[in-house]
Write a protein that holds these residues in place. Structure first.
Motif, short mmCIF file in Angstrom:
data_model
loop_
_atom_site.label_atom_id
_atom_site.label_comp_id
_atom_site.label_asym_id
_atom_site.label_seq_id
_atom_site.Cartn_x
_atom_site.Cartn_y
_atom_site.Cartn_z
N PRO A 183 21.98 4.31 2.26
CA PRO A 183 22.26 5.50 1.85
C PRO A 183 21.63 7.14 1.37
CG PRO A 183 21.61 4.13 0.22
CD PRO A 183 21.83 3.42 1.30
N TYR A 184 20.66 6.59 1.11
CA TYR A 184 19.40 7.76 1.35
C TYR A 184 18.28 8.16 2.51
CZ TYR A 184 16.86 3.62 0.04
OH TYR A 184 16.41 2.95 -0.58
N SER A 185 18.15 9.09 2.71
CA SER A 185 16.75 9.16 3.77
C SER A 185 15.44 8.96 3.25
CB SER A 185 17.13 10.05 4.38
OG SER A 185 17.27 11.41 3.73
N LEU A 186 14.62 8.53 3.85
CA LEU A 186 13.53 8.31 1.98
C LEU A 186 13.03 9.60 2.48
CD1 LEU A 186 11.32 5.37 4.83
CD2 LEU A 186 13.28 5.17 3.06
N ALA B 197 7.04 11.61 1.32
CA ALA B 197 6.10 10.06 1.13
C ALA B 197 5.61 9.58 1.60
CB ALA B 197 5.63 10.80 -0.19
N GLN B 198 7.27 8.75 1.62
CA GLN B 198 7.55 7.61 2.49
C GLN B 198 7.31 7.57 3.48
OE1 GLN B 198 11.64 7.37 -0.25
NE2 GLN B 198 11.48 4.88 -1.24
N GLN B 199 8.33 8.14 3.88
CA GLN B 199 8.36 8.16 5.70
C GLN B 199 6.89 8.21 5.93
OE1 GLN B 199 10.59 7.92 7.89
NE2 GLN B 199 9.14 7.10 9.12
N VAL C 59 5.57 4.22 -10.52
CA VAL C 59 7.15 4.22 -11.15
C VAL C 59 8.09 4.55 -10.90
CG1 VAL C 59 6.71 2.57 -13.00
CG2 VAL C 59 6.96 4.29 -13.39
N GLY C 60 9.41 3.32 -9.92
CA GLY C 60 10.42 4.33 -9.00
C GLY C 60 9.83 5.18 -7.97
N SER C 61 8.91 5.05 -7.35
CA SER C 61 8.99 5.48 -6.47
C SER C 61 9.04 5.32 -4.85
CB SER C 61 7.28 6.24 -6.23
OG SER C 61 5.97 5.29 -5.93
N GLY C 62 9.96 4.12 -4.42
CA GLY C 62 10.41 3.30 -3.44
C GLY C 62 9.84 2.62 -2.81
N LYS C 63 9.03 2.09 -3.34
CA LYS C 63 8.15 1.29 -3.17
C LYS C 63 8.74 0.02 -1.74
CE LYS C 63 5.19 0.54 -6.47
NZ LYS C 63 5.89 1.64 -7.02
N THR C 64 9.94 -0.47 -2.35
CA THR C 64 10.32 -1.95 -2.65
C THR C 64 10.26 -1.81 -0.70
OG1 THR C 64 11.05 -1.69 -3.97
CG2 THR C 64 12.43 -3.72 -2.64
N ILE C 65 11.51 -0.21 -0.54
CA ILE C 65 12.25 -0.16 0.67
C ILE C 65 11.10 -0.03 2.15
CG2 ILE C 65 12.52 2.11 1.08
CD1 ILE C 65 15.12 -0.03 2.32
N ASN D 226 16.59 13.38 -5.32
CA ASN D 226 18.27 12.78 -6.27
C ASN D 226 17.61 12.29 -7.89
OD1 ASN D 226 16.81 10.27 -6.30
ND2 ASN D 226 19.47 9.38 -5.52
N ARG D 227 15.91 12.54 -8.21
CA ARG D 227 15.90 12.05 -9.81
C ARG D 227 16.10 12.73 -10.92
NH1 ARG D 227 13.40 7.42 -8.24
NH2 ARG D 227 13.96 6.46 -7.14
N LEU D 228 16.27 12.98 -12.16
CA LEU D 228 16.62 14.21 -12.76
C LEU D 228 15.32 13.85 -13.34
CD1 LEU D 228 20.97 13.69 -14.05
CD2 LEU D 228 19.76 15.81 -13.18
N VAL E 181 11.81 -4.36 -12.71
CA VAL E 181 12.70 -4.83 -12.82
C VAL E 181 13.65 -3.02 -12.33
CG1 VAL E 181 14.47 -5.05 -14.51
CG2 VAL E 181 12.88 -6.68 -14.36
N ASN E 182 14.75 -3.43 -11.32
CA ASN E 182 15.30 -2.50 -11.17
C ASN E 182 16.87 -3.18 -11.05
OD1 ASN E 182 16.10 0.06 -8.74
ND2 ASN E 182 15.83 -1.46 -7.37
N VAL E 183 17.66 -1.86 -12.71
CA VAL E 183 19.01 -1.69 -12.85
C VAL E 183 18.99 -0.65 -12.76
CG1 VAL E 183 20.75 -2.41 -14.46
CG2 VAL E 183 18.77 -3.96 -14.16
N GLY F 201 9.84 3.77 -16.95
CA GLY F 201 10.20 3.61 -15.65
C GLY F 201 11.46 2.69 -15.15
N ARG F 202 11.85 1.41 -16.50
CA ARG F 202 13.02 0.90 -15.84
C ARG F 202 14.51 1.50 -16.13
NH1 ARG F 202 10.99 -0.98 -12.61
NH2 ARG F 202 8.85 -0.47 -13.73
N VAL F 203 14.24 2.89 -16.63
CA VAL F 203 15.34 3.56 -16.63
C VAL F 203 15.01 4.93 -15.62
CG1 VAL F 203 16.69 3.04 -18.42
CG2 VAL F 203 14.40 5.00 -18.62
N GLY F 204 15.95 6.20 -15.09
CA GLY F 204 15.47 7.14 -14.63
C GLY F 204 15.32 6.65 -12.58
N ARG F 205 16.49 5.55 -12.42
CA ARG F 205 16.10 4.83 -11.38
C ARG F 205 17.04 4.69 -10.86
NH1 ARG F 205 11.43 1.11 -11.36
NH2 ARG F 205 11.99 0.17 -9.95
N GLY F 206 18.08 5.59 -11.03
CA GLY F 206 19.69 6.15 -10.27
C GLY F 206 19.85 7.61 -10.37
#
Ligand SMILES: Nc1ncnc2c1ncn2[C@@H]1O[C@H](COP(=O)(O)OP(=O)(O)OP(=O)(O)O)[C@@H](O)[C@H]1O
Length: 683
Positions: free
Chosen positions: A253-256, A259-261, A285-291, A439-441, A541-543, A567-572
């Motif tokens: 649903p998003y493109s990398l 930096a991720q690419q 934190v939240g930079s998208g390492k998991t993908i 998309n992060r605020l 943790v990612n909620v 870093g557990r918030v602001g992930r969406g």
């Protein structure tokens, strides 16, 4: 070294021995390496008329009468009145009824403890009691303060240390004398003795420098060994980039981010390049390492190989497992993830092991249960460890050994400057994700005092009504007599009363894995609105639906740890908030927390924290254990770290296999160190 059990010391029986085990001390050697957390300087007694609240003070005087013992439901309280030439004051002890037998009217003694204000009066709480002679012996000296546990007092630990020091065998210093001279390092036996009982600050710093040198030295030598073993090795796993993975990436649903690419391209280049990959992927934190990890694991799977992902906690392993299952189902990827954790039943484990051994499983996710002998992989081509500063070099190497030289990728959210990363991760190439998804605020932050709580709860209520969720972090699991800080259990009960009808649950490390998993699942699914937790949620943790992070007693945490928690918030896509509740009125605390208020950038926070503490500050709050060093701090001791790194390079260039005579002890010590870091894994 001294591997004798701690119970060989006088006065330490089975019961006390167990308490020592609780703090990680089994042998005399462990005890000697159980370093003080802080040092107390024992001051001159103050006249009672001059005592001030909220500080530890010493008074000397005479007990007016034999103390009273009163029983209130579960607590036994002993109270006494002390008189000196300037006035009288009350002394109070909890759950120490036996004092009644030793403290008598007319007795003269010295009392040292915290002064608190109760119903307008100044009282000394839980004072230690000394005879004038005993106090005279320690006055003005630096006394060690150790990390304690319920039932094991500082006094007992001090006594044990003294015994261990006098009974120990003087060991031969493993550092060559020339090297010690060159770096102005204390001799080992001297250092061990004086880290516990220094006569002044100068001596303490001298002892500490030597022991920090040792920690860095052995660690970097181990890293260097790994590097030599791994470098320029041809990989038996030829990987070709798969179209299926490409299609999967395009359908996300998003493109990398750019930096991720870039990092993904570096990882792919390693995996397809013919040599074994050894790469660190660092990202805030939240930079998208998991993908990135998922895409790399899929590449291995689509080439007919297995891949493993090892994470520090069970909660996290389960979270990754479930989100991978969901993703694969949604995008019709027919690869099979399998979970292996310590708390699974024997039957569940057996089924998982079978699936791994017969290659039904393509991706294996778990905690360090993944490196147990029973797990037999089939063509394990890629190993990813999510370090989050929990795994040492040894662990990485063991998982590596499971396959025939698999590719290794290490993920870390620790914001360390490149110069230090190159040293600490000397065995790895480094990639950095230096940008957050667009998309992060930015998280909105505030530092408040406890008077703000009502407003915060109203705010949580509003967010929950809008469909969002909240975390509240407390430092403690349950109430403690020794430490005044919010605890998860009582806090949850009180919050349920304040916010009736809201689904509120708690989570802490002492709960059974099953309970933890179920609470976490219910929070992830949105069934639980507010999660009151200790720092077990700190890591990964990612909620994304959670938007409020409220941290009680924020002053008790290191800034890096607070940054991780936040870093557990602001992930969406929702605006998120972090409320830091400062429970202390000590100078400087608010200023420190304000750093987080100013910035959401991990690097900035780490460097500001360092400026505030200064390189000389060795007793300030440590950055939550970045590495597994007991004394050393890679930030405040950065210069020493650099020196050690140069020295290690030098030694290996002169004597690559440590065969020279002056390095014999060094070589032995290094083998011992490597062995020990395997032992620590409790395999
Ligand atoms: N390029 C992107 N655009 C939008 N969202 C993204 C992007 N990459 C990842 N995400 C989402 O961002 C969230 C955080 O990503 P992830 O869990 O990988 O963070 P992380 O780097 O592992 O952070 P931490 O160190 O805190 O665990 C996830 O919900 C993920 O789906």
């Amino acid at each position: 070294m001294n591997q004798k059990s701690i119970e060989s010391l006088k006065g330490i029986g089975e019961k006390t021995g167990k308490l020592f085990q609780k703090i990680g001390v089994d042998t005399i050697e462990d005890l000697l390496e159980y370093y003080p957390r802080a040092y107390d300087t024992y001051e001159d007694p103050s006249p009672i008329a001059e005592i001030k609240p909220d500080s530890v003070m010493t008074v000397a005087g005479m007990l007016e009468r034999t103390p009273d013992v009163k029983r209130y439901s579960r607590v036994q309280v002993v109270t006494a009145v002390l008189r000196d030439g300037s006035g009288t004051m009350q002394l109070i002890w909890y759950n120490m009824p036996y004092l009644h037998a030793t403290l008598k009217a007319g007795m003269r003694a010295v009392f040292r403890g915290k002064i608190i204000k109760k119903s307008g009066r100044l009282i000394m709480e839980q004072p230690e009691v000394y005879t004038a002679e005993a106090y005279g012996e320690i006055i003005h000296s630096m006394q060690p303060v150790y990390g304690q546990t319920k039932g094991l007092s500082n006094k007992t630990i001090v006594r044990a240390q003294k015994q261990a020091l006098s009974a120990r065998l003087i060991i031969r210093d493993y550092l060559p004398a020339d090297l010690r001279r060159k770096h102005e390092l204390a001799e080992y036996n001297f250092a061990i003795e004086h880290i516990h009982f220094p006569s002044d600050r100068k001596e303490l710093l001298f002892a500490r420098k030597r022991l920090v040198f040792d920690e860095f030295f052995l660690f970097l030598m181990a890293v260097r060994r790994l590097k030599d073993k791994r470098e320029n090795k041809t990989s038996p796993f030829a990987i070709q980039l798969s179209d299926e993975v490409k299609t999967f990436q395009e359908s996300l649903p998003y493109s990398l981010t750019a930096a991720q690419q870039k990092v993904l391209d570096e990882v792919y280049a390693d995996m397809t390049g013919g040599l074994v990959m050894n790469r660190l992927v660092q990202g805030d934190v939240g930079s998208g390492k998991t993908i990135i990890a998922i895409l790399a694991l899929l590449q291995a799977a689509c080439n007919g190989y297995q891949g493993a992902l090892m994470v520090p906690t069970e909660v996290l392993a389960r979270q990754h497992y479930e989100s991978m299952n969901e993703l694969f189902l949604k995008y019709q990827i027919n690869k099979v993830p399998v979970l292996v954790t310590g708390s699974m039943t024997a039957k569940e484990k057996r089924i998982a092991y079978e699936k791994i051994a017969n290659h039904e499983a393509d991706i294996i996710i778990g905690t360090h249960a993944l490196i147990q002998d029973k797990v037999i992989y089939d063509k394990l081509a890629l190993v990813i460890t999510d370090e989050q500063h929990r795994f040492g070099v040894g662990q990485r190497e063991l998982l590596g050994k499971k396959g025939e030289e698999p590719h290794v990728m290490v993920m870390s959210a620790t914001p360390i400057p490149r110069t230090l990363a190159i040293i600490i991760y000397g065995d790895l190439d480094i990639s950095v994700i230096d940008e957050l998804p667009a998309n992060r605020l930015p998280i909105k932050n505030c530092v408040v005092d406890t008077g703000y709580r009502k407003k915060a709860y109203d705010f949580i209520k509003k967010e929950v009504a809008a469909g969002r969720q909240a975390y509240v972090i407390c430092p403690m699991v349950e109430a403690s007599e020794m430490i005044e800080a919010e605890n998860v259990v009582d806090y949850t009960a009180a919050l349920k009363e304040t916010l009736p009808g809201m689904s509120i649950e708690y989570l802490h490390g002492k709960m059974k894995a099953k309970e933890k998993n179920s609470i976490m699942e219910r929070f992830a699914s949105g069934e639980v609105s507010v999660l009151v937790s200790t720092t077990v949620v700190e890591v990964g943790v990612n909620v994304p639906n959670a938007t409020v992070m409220m941290i009680e007693n924020a002053e008790r945490f290191g800034l890096a740890q607070l940054h991780q928690l936040r870093g557990r918030v602001g992930r969406g896509k929702y605006q998120s908030y972090c409320i830091l509740v400062n429970g202390s009125d000590q100078d400087g605390t608010k200023e420190r927390l304000d750093i987080l208020n100013k910035s959401n950038d991990g690097f900035f926070i780490a460097s500001e924290d360092l400026k505030l503490r200064g390189p000389g500050d060795i007793f300030g709050i440590r950055q939550s254990g970045e590495m597994e060093f007991k004394l050393g701090d890679i930030f405040t001791d950065a210069n020493l770290l650099k020196t050690v790194s140069e020295e290690v390079k030098h030694i290996f260039s002169e004597d690559p296999d440590l065969e020279k005579e002056e390095n014999t002890e060094l070589s032995r010590k290094l083998s011992e160190y490597l062995e020990k870091s395997y032992d620590r894994l409790n395999l």
